[in-house]
Design an enzyme around this catalytic site. Structure first.
Site, PDB file in Angstrom:
ATOM      1  N   LYS A   1      47.863  37.186  37.719  1.00  0.00           N
ATOM      2  CA  LYS A   1      48.426  36.202  38.656  1.00  0.00           C
ATOM      3  C   LYS A   1      49.562  35.424  37.988  1.00  0.00           C
ATOM      4  O   LYS A   1      50.623  35.216  38.580  1.00  0.00           O
ATOM      5  CB  LYS A   1      47.330  35.244  39.143  1.00  0.00           C
TER       6      LYS A   1
ATOM      7  N   TYR B   1      42.378  39.106  34.889  1.00  0.00           N
ATOM      8  CA  TYR B   1      42.686  38.849  36.299  1.00  0.00           C
ATOM      9  C   TYR B   1      43.653  37.665  36.421  1.00  0.00           C
ATOM     10  O   TYR B   1      44.685  37.751  37.089  1.00  0.00           O
ATOM     11  CB  TYR B   1      41.403  38.573  37.100  1.00  0.00           C
TER      12      TYR B   1
ATOM     13  N   SER C   1      46.308  31.861  42.390  1.00  0.00           N
ATOM     14  CA  SER C   1      44.942  31.339  42.287  1.00  0.00           C
ATOM     15  C   SER C   1      44.915  30.120  41.378  1.00  0.00           C
ATOM     16  O   SER C   1      45.708  30.022  40.428  1.00  0.00           O
ATOM     17  CB  SER C   1      44.060  32.430  41.700  1.00  0.00           C
TER      18      SER C   1
HETATM   19  P1  NAD Z   1      39.776  41.169  49.136  1.00  0.00           P
HETATM   20  O1  NAD Z   1      39.360  42.126  48.066  1.00  0.00           O
HETATM   21  O2  NAD Z   1      38.855  40.937  50.266  1.00  0.00           O
HETATM   22  O3  NAD Z   1      41.207  41.589  49.724  1.00  0.00           O
HETATM   23  C1  NAD Z   1      42.176  42.253  48.944  1.00  0.00           C
HETATM   24  C2  NAD Z   1      42.590  43.477  49.709  1.00  0.00           C
HETATM   25  O4  NAD Z   1      43.588  44.185  48.986  1.00  0.00           O
HETATM   26  C3  NAD Z   1      41.426  44.452  49.935  1.00  0.00           C
HETATM   27  O5  NAD Z   1      41.333  44.753  51.315  1.00  0.00           O
HETATM   28  C4  NAD Z   1      41.788  45.675  49.111  1.00  0.00           C
HETATM   29  O6  NAD Z   1      41.332  46.869  49.716  1.00  0.00           O
HETATM   30  C5  NAD Z   1      43.306  45.570  49.083  1.00  0.00           C
HETATM   31  N1  NAD Z   1      43.953  46.204  47.926  1.00  0.00           N
HETATM   32  C6  NAD Z   1      43.670  46.021  46.617  1.00  0.00           C
HETATM   33  N2  NAD Z   1      44.517  46.748  45.864  1.00  0.00           N
HETATM   34  C7  NAD Z   1      45.354  47.388  46.707  1.00  0.00           C
HETATM   35  C8  NAD Z   1      46.435  48.281  46.538  1.00  0.00           C
HETATM   36  N3  NAD Z   1      46.821  48.687  45.327  1.00  0.00           N
HETATM   37  N4  NAD Z   1      47.074  48.744  47.629  1.00  0.00           N
HETATM   38  C9  NAD Z   1      46.684  48.363  48.866  1.00  0.00           C
HETATM   39  N5  NAD Z   1      45.676  47.530  49.094  1.00  0.00           N
HETATM   40  C10 NAD Z   1      45.005  47.035  48.019  1.00  0.00           C
HETATM   41  O7  NAD Z   1      40.126  39.792  48.410  1.00  0.00           O
HETATM   42  P2  NAD Z   1      40.540  38.403  49.055  1.00  0.00           P
HETATM   43  O8  NAD Z   1      39.499  37.419  48.669  1.00  0.00           O
HETATM   44  O9  NAD Z   1      40.894  38.569  50.463  1.00  0.00           O
HETATM   45  O10 NAD Z   1      41.817  38.076  48.177  1.00  0.00           O
HETATM   46  C11 NAD Z   1      43.127  38.346  48.621  1.00  0.00           C
HETATM   47  C12 NAD Z   1      44.091  37.932  47.525  1.00  0.00           C
HETATM   48  O11 NAD Z   1      43.914  36.547  47.242  1.00  0.00           O
HETATM   49  C13 NAD Z   1      43.881  38.676  46.208  1.00  0.00           C
HETATM   50  O12 NAD Z   1      45.143  38.947  45.644  1.00  0.00           O
HETATM   51  C14 NAD Z   1      43.127  37.687  45.358  1.00  0.00           C
HETATM   52  O13 NAD Z   1      43.388  37.860  43.995  1.00  0.00           O
HETATM   53  C15 NAD Z   1      43.700  36.372  45.855  1.00  0.00           C
HETATM   54  N6  NAD Z   1      42.785  35.238  45.647  1.00  0.00           N
HETATM   55  C16 NAD Z   1      41.515  35.299  46.135  1.00  0.00           C
HETATM   56  C17 NAD Z   1      40.644  34.223  45.909  1.00  0.00           C
HETATM   57  C18 NAD Z   1      39.224  34.267  46.397  1.00  0.00           C
HETATM   58  O14 NAD Z   1      38.403  33.506  45.893  1.00  0.00           O
HETATM   59  N7  NAD Z   1      38.882  35.089  47.388  1.00  0.00           N
HETATM   60  C19 NAD Z   1      41.094  33.103  45.214  1.00  0.00           C
HETATM   61  C20 NAD Z   1      42.397  33.089  44.744  1.00  0.00           C
HETATM   62  C21 NAD Z   1      43.255  34.157  44.962  1.00  0.00           C
HETATM   63  C1  WQD Z   2      31.595  28.589  41.857  1.00  0.00           C
HETATM   64  C2  WQD Z   2      30.548  27.778  41.121  1.00  0.00           C
HETATM   65  C3  WQD Z   2      29.644  28.912  39.213  1.00  0.00           C
HETATM   66  C4  WQD Z   2      27.695  32.141  41.427  1.00  0.00           C
HETATM   67  C5  WQD Z   2      36.195  32.457  41.159  1.00  0.00           C
HETATM   68  C6  WQD Z   2      37.298  33.056  40.326  1.00  0.00           C
HETATM   69  C7  WQD Z   2      38.602  32.425  40.669  1.00  0.00           C
HETATM   70  C8  WQD Z   2      38.882  32.492  42.167  1.00  0.00           C
HETATM   71  C9  WQD Z   2      37.715  32.004  42.969  1.00  0.00           C
HETATM   72  C10 WQD Z   2      40.222  34.415  42.630  1.00  0.00           C
HETATM   73  C11 WQD Z   2      30.669  27.855  39.603  1.00  0.00           C
HETATM   74  C12 WQD Z   2      28.574  28.702  40.254  1.00  0.00           C
HETATM   75  C13 WQD Z   2      28.414  31.013  41.091  1.00  0.00           C
HETATM   76  C14 WQD Z   2      26.293  32.150  41.218  1.00  0.00           C
HETATM   77  C15 WQD Z   2      26.432  29.900  40.379  1.00  0.00           C
HETATM   78  N1  WQD Z   2      39.099  33.839  42.601  1.00  0.00           N
HETATM   79  N2  WQD Z   2      27.792  29.904  40.576  1.00  0.00           N
HETATM   80  N3  WQD Z   2      25.722  31.017  40.717  1.00  0.00           N
HETATM   81  O1  WQD Z   2      34.144  30.899  39.381  1.00  0.00           O
HETATM   82  O2  WQD Z   2      35.047  28.885  40.633  1.00  0.00           O
HETATM   83  O3  WQD Z   2      36.121  31.061  40.911  1.00  0.00           O
HETATM   84  O4  WQD Z   2      36.509  32.655  42.549  1.00  0.00           O
HETATM   85  O5  WQD Z   2      41.277  34.020  42.231  1.00  0.00           O
HETATM   86  O6  WQD Z   2      39.577  33.080  39.932  1.00  0.00           O
HETATM   87  O7  WQD Z   2      36.985  32.820  38.946  1.00  0.00           O
HETATM   88  O8  WQD Z   2      33.906  30.707  41.910  1.00  0.00           O
HETATM   89  O9  WQD Z   2      32.120  31.119  43.518  1.00  0.00           O
HETATM   90  O10 WQD Z   2      32.086  32.368  41.326  1.00  0.00           O
HETATM   91  O11 WQD Z   2      31.594  29.923  41.339  1.00  0.00           O
HETATM   92  O12 WQD Z   2      25.858  28.911  39.907  1.00  0.00           O
HETATM   93  O13 WQD Z   2      25.600  33.137  41.478  1.00  0.00           O
HETATM   94  O14 WQD Z   2      29.253  28.335  41.425  1.00  0.00           O
HETATM   95  O15 WQD Z   2      29.119  28.745  37.918  1.00  0.00           O
HETATM   96  O16 WQD Z   2      30.304  26.611  39.091  1.00  0.00           O
HETATM   97  P1  WQD Z   2      34.751  30.339  40.583  1.00  0.00           P
HETATM   98  P2  WQD Z   2      32.405  31.119  42.081  1.00  0.00           P
END
Ligand code: NAD
Ligand code: WQD
Length: 336
Positions: free
Chosen positions: A152, A148, A124
């Site tokens: 990562k 979190y 991330s």
């Molecule tokens: P999500 O929660 O929709 O998907 C994650 C999946 O992993 C879920 O279906 C959950 O049930 C499963 N899971 C969690 N722990 C588990 C375990 N111990 N065993 C088996 N399954 C498990 O989230 P997402 O947005 O699809 O994210 C996927 C990955 O990408 C995550 O690792 C997240 O940290 C990373 N990521 C997400 C974002 C984002 O903004 N969505 C950004 C950066 C990184």
């Molecule tokens: C985006 C912008 C908020 C909600 C998060 C995790 C990051 C990654 C992606 C996993 C910011 C603003 C948000 C609301 C708002 N996930 N906001 N009102 O914080 O950039 O990233 O998701 O790895 O680790 O921290 O994403 O969508 O929460 O926020 O004003 O109700 O929207 O302040 O500027 P963020 P976000």
């Protein structure tokens, strides 16, 4: 060729499964459904007209994971299983370290036992902590601001050490920026449990009438309009980036890290305006204090992925908003 997708029932995983099936891969999904539902698996099959195997397993359960590898000839793993809510990780750090860190260690052990050495890992942009400048390149200094993010960072370090110990591995670490949007069919998309933490699902739930108004966290940042700026990337572009990363693991050994972002930053108010334009819905909002832990501006330099992987994000902000809206308006209550 068979690819295991951990966390494949989730938001990002379901879109990756569509791409994998459409690229001709056999797919095995392992997910404990802690933050997803089996319905997404059914919908992936409906979109692609193809089948895939599903195991409802926790990756911490080594014996059960072992069985998945013994029953299938897995060639590579896309590892997404993890918990991802920043605030929750502050409240319950042990749960996050156990799930995200130990879960990955268990997975690596089983992969090693079955001689599977190709992995794409979901990191991330949060690992850049508070970046000194933008756009953010992969060689910027790293530092997480919450548990979190630290999970990562730690997994990235574990994978680096593991590669050093065994040069036959091939690992691609992808640092995602802010994935939004949904598959254009509107059949799969983001389905957060409870009140959404992230901006786009909050906006779509306001648009559909489930939530009253958006709270914009902070209007005094040093940005174009005072609101936070992020690099939003369409989920389909993100999923396609995984296909390129997977191909890289097939053709070379080593460990590489890539940003997956568009390279363009949009403010919260710009997102609201783009969403209102494509949906025709008004998004009422109010300003509030900055959210703890938020940074002002975050966007990627995505050049390395372009040069090495031949990948660029093609979908613009209006398409992202339109597809988010299409998904939410067709699925008022997500998958339930
Ligand atoms: P999500 O929660 O929709 O998907 C994650 C999946 O992993 C879920 O279906 C959950 O049930 C499963 N899971 C969690 N722990 C588990 C375990 N111990 N065993 C088996 N399954 C498990 O989230 P997402 O947005 O699809 O994210 C996927 C990955 O990408 C995550 O690792 C997240 O940290 C990373 N990521 C997400 C974002 C984002 O903004 N969505 C950004 C950066 C990184
Ligand atoms: C985006 C912008 C908020 C909600 C998060 C995790 C990051 C990654 C992606 C996993 C910011 C603003 C948000 C609301 C708002 N996930 N906001 N009102 O914080 O950039 O990233 O998701 O790895 O680790 O921290 O994403 O969508 O929460 O926020 O004003 O109700 O929207 O302040 O500027 P963020 P976000």
């Amino acid at each position: 060729m068979t690819i295991l997708v951990t966390g494949g029932a989730g938001y990002i995983g379901s879109h990756i499964c569509v791409e994998l099936l459409q690229h001709g891969y056999e797919v095995v999904v392992v997910d404990n459904l802690s933050n997803s539902s089996f319905e997404s698996i059914k919908r992936v099959k409906a979109i692609t007209g193809k089948d895939m195997k599903f195991y409802q397993i926790d990756i911490l359960e080594q014996e059960k994971l072992d069985l998945v590898f013994s029953e299938n000839t897995i060639e590579g793993v896309i590892h997404l299983a993890g918990l991802k809510v920043v605030g929750e990780s502050v409240q319950n750090p042990l749960q996050y370290y156990k799930n995200n860190l130990i879960g990955t260690l268990v997975l690596c052990e089983v992969m090693d036992k079955y001689n599977v050495k190709k992995m794409v890992f979901s990191s991330s942009a949060t690992v850049y902590g508070i970046p000194k400048k933008v756009p953010i390149s992969e060689d910027f200094s790293l530092g997480a601001t919450n548990p979190y993010g630290r999970t990562k960072l730690m997994v990235e370090e574990v994978l680096r050490d593991y590669y050093i110990s065994n040069h036959n591995w091939s690992i691609v670490i992808l640092r995602y920026f802010n994935p939004i949007g949904a598959h254009p069919s509107g059949k799969i998309g983001e389905d957060p449990s409870g009140i959404p933490n992230n901006l786009m699902p909050y906006v779509t739930q306001v648009a559909v009438g489930k939530l009253k108004e958006l709270t914009v966290f902070g209007n005094d940042y040093p940005t174009v309009d005072g609101t936070g700026v992020r690099d939003y990337i369409h989920i389909v572009d993100l999923a396609k980036g995984h296909m390129k990363a997977l191909e890289k693991t097939m053709t070379s050994k080593g460990i590489e890290v890539y940003n997956l972002g568009t390279g363009i930053g949009y403010s919260v108010l710009e997102i609201i305006a783009a969403f209102e334009k494509v949906s025709g819905r008004k998004i009422p909002y109010k300003f509030a204090e900055r959210r703890a832990g938020d940074i002002a501006i975050c966007y990627a330099n995505p050049l390395k992925a372009k040069i090495d992987l031949g990948w660029i994000a093609k979908r613009g902000i209006e398409e992202m908003c339109a597809d988010s809206w299409n998904w939410q308006s067709k699925n008022m209550n997500g998958y339930s």
